[in-house]
Design a protein around this motif. Structure first.
Motif, short mmCIF file in Angstrom:
data_model
loop_
_atom_site.label_atom_id
_atom_site.label_comp_id
_atom_site.label_asym_id
_atom_site.label_seq_id
_atom_site.Cartn_x
_atom_site.Cartn_y
_atom_site.Cartn_z
N PRO A 195 0.78 -1.23 0.00
CA PRO A 195 0.00 0.00 0.00
C PRO A 195 0.82 1.29 0.00
O PRO A 195 0.55 2.17 -0.80
CB PRO A 195 -0.83 -0.11 1.28
CG PRO A 195 -0.98 -1.57 1.49
CD PRO A 195 0.28 -2.18 0.97
N VAL A 196 1.83 1.38 0.86
CA VAL A 196 2.59 2.62 0.94
C VAL A 196 3.33 2.87 -0.37
O VAL A 196 3.29 3.95 -0.92
CB VAL A 196 3.56 2.59 2.15
CG1 VAL A 196 4.55 3.73 2.06
CG2 VAL A 196 2.77 2.67 3.45
N PRO A 234 -2.44 5.91 3.50
CA PRO A 234 -1.88 7.00 2.69
C PRO A 234 -2.84 7.56 1.63
O PRO A 234 -2.92 8.78 1.45
CB PRO A 234 -0.64 6.38 2.05
CG PRO A 234 -0.76 4.90 2.23
CD PRO A 234 -1.62 4.69 3.43
N ALA A 235 -3.59 6.68 0.96
CA ALA A 235 -4.49 7.18 -0.08
C ALA A 235 -5.58 8.07 0.52
O ALA A 235 -6.04 9.03 -0.12
CB ALA A 235 -5.13 6.00 -0.83
N ASN A 274 1.18 13.67 -2.11
CA ASN A 274 1.48 12.24 -2.12
C ASN A 274 2.66 11.93 -1.20
O ASN A 274 2.62 10.97 -0.43
CB ASN A 274 1.80 11.84 -3.56
CG ASN A 274 1.50 10.39 -3.82
OD1 ASN A 274 0.94 9.71 -2.97
ND2 ASN A 274 1.88 9.91 -4.99
N ASN A 275 3.67 12.79 -1.23
CA ASN A 275 4.85 12.57 -0.39
C ASN A 275 4.52 12.70 1.10
O ASN A 275 4.92 11.85 1.89
CB ASN A 275 5.97 13.55 -0.77
CG ASN A 275 6.54 13.26 -2.16
OD1 ASN A 275 6.34 12.17 -2.70
ND2 ASN A 275 7.25 14.21 -2.72
N VAL A 276 3.81 13.76 1.49
CA VAL A 276 3.50 13.90 2.92
C VAL A 276 2.55 12.78 3.36
O VAL A 276 2.64 12.29 4.48
CB VAL A 276 2.92 15.29 3.34
CG1 VAL A 276 3.97 16.37 3.23
CG2 VAL A 276 1.67 15.64 2.60
N ALA A 277 1.67 12.34 2.45
CA ALA A 277 0.74 11.24 2.79
C ALA A 277 1.51 9.96 3.11
O ALA A 277 1.26 9.32 4.14
CB ALA A 277 -0.25 11.00 1.65
N PRO A 336 -7.94 1.17 -0.08
CA PRO A 336 -7.43 2.54 0.02
C PRO A 336 -8.45 3.55 0.55
O PRO A 336 -8.07 4.65 0.91
CB PRO A 336 -7.12 2.86 -1.46
CG PRO A 336 -8.18 2.12 -2.21
CD PRO A 336 -8.46 0.86 -1.42
N ARG A 337 -9.74 3.17 0.64
CA ARG A 337 -10.78 4.19 0.85
C ARG A 337 -11.18 4.43 2.30
O ARG A 337 -11.61 5.51 2.65
CB ARG A 337 -12.06 3.77 0.10
CG ARG A 337 -12.08 4.23 -1.31
CD ARG A 337 -13.48 4.20 -1.85
NE ARG A 337 -14.25 5.38 -1.54
CZ ARG A 337 -15.54 5.48 -1.76
NH1 ARG A 337 -16.20 4.46 -2.26
NH2 ARG A 337 -16.18 6.59 -1.47
#
Ligand code: HEC
Ligand code: HEC
Length: 205
Positions: free
Chosen positions: A20-21, A63-64, A96-99, A150-151
């Motif tokens: 996932p990550v 993350p998503a 995306n990076n901070v997530a 992811p949701r």
């Protein structure tokens, strides 16, 4: 042959579990570099700050989900005077990076402050409320509230005050970036049920 197959299946499963990550394609180090301006409210370890429980924990979140919230704050689909400003300064790559950075941090355990309320909330979390048509929270957020990528976001260990504020906002329709899922559920919940389930989820891990 059978053994080989199960080894292959196991390796495949491991890949799925760690995927996932990485599937986000974000860069944790670049996210960490950007996250300096988030630390004042979300904590240096992503677990919020004791002085304000309305500033949520982000550590260990899916993350998503984090990425989506940042896009929603920027577009105005989710409204918050502080976060709209913060997200406006982030590009999609930054988001995306901070997530992936916050998702990679370890969630600190929370605790229910009111055991009676938490017990009541546990019933709703696991079984919903058949009388009012409230769905069981665990069917989407997982039996331990860790979320389902992811949701479906993680809800366990979160500050109860933040969770309560979100559920009240879904109920009132002032937070409506959820594809009409949470607004429908929260609409059917009483303020007492919202308080109770928020207490329960704070202590869940
Ligand atoms: C001045 C305080 C403050 C700063 C700085 C701040 N935030 Fe927030 N953040 C908040 C508040 C308050 C909320 C909750 C908004 C609400 O109630 O809907 C929030 C919510 C969020 C959420 C949604 C969490 C969830 O569970 O849905 C994300 C993601 C987030 N912030 C990311 C960031 C990032 C990334 C930064 C730095 C670039 C940042 N924030 C900086 C105060 C802050
Ligand atoms: C059918 C699936 C589903 C069920 C059942 C469900 N949720 Fe959710 N929940 C979601 C989704 C999807 C989101 C994310 C919405 C978004 O993208 O902003 C969410 C978001 C949330 C959030 C916001 C998290 C945050 O960090 O801001 C809270 C709190 C929450 N749900 C609590 C609950 C509670 C309490 C129940 C049970 C009474 C419940 N949910 C039942 C799908 C569900």
């Amino acid at each position: 042959m059978k053994n080989l197959l199960s080894v292959a299946a196991f390796a495949g499963l491991c890949l799925l579990l760690v995927a996932p990550v990485q599937a986000e394609g974000g860069n944790i180090a670049a996210g960490k570099a950007k996250a300096g301006m988030c630390a004042g409210c979300h904590g240096t370890d992503g677990n919020g700050v004791a002085s304000n429980p309305l500033w949520p924990k982000l550590a260990g979140q899916i993350p998503a989900y984090l990425d989506k919230q940042l896009h929603d704050f920027k577009s105005g689909a989710r409204k918050d005077p502080i976060m709209s400003g913060m997200a406006a300064a982030l590009s999609p790559v930054d988001m995306n990076n901070v997530a992936v950075y916050f998702a990679s941090l370890k969630t600190s355990p929370g605790a229910a402050k009111n055991e009676e309320l938490a017990k009541e909330g546990g019933k709703i979390f696991r079984g919903g409320d058949a009388k009012t048509g409230v769905s069981a929270c665990m069917s989407c957020h997982g039996p331990s509230g860790l979320g389902i990528p992811p949701r479906f976001p993680r809800v366990s260990g979160q500050n109860a005050a933040y969770t309560e504020k979100q559920l009240l906002a879904f109920k009132a329709g002032t937070r409506s970036n959820d594809g009409d899922i949470m607004t429908r559920i929260a609409f059917r919940m009483s303020e007492q049920e919202i308080k109770a389930v928020a207490q329960y989820m704070a202590g869940l891990h």
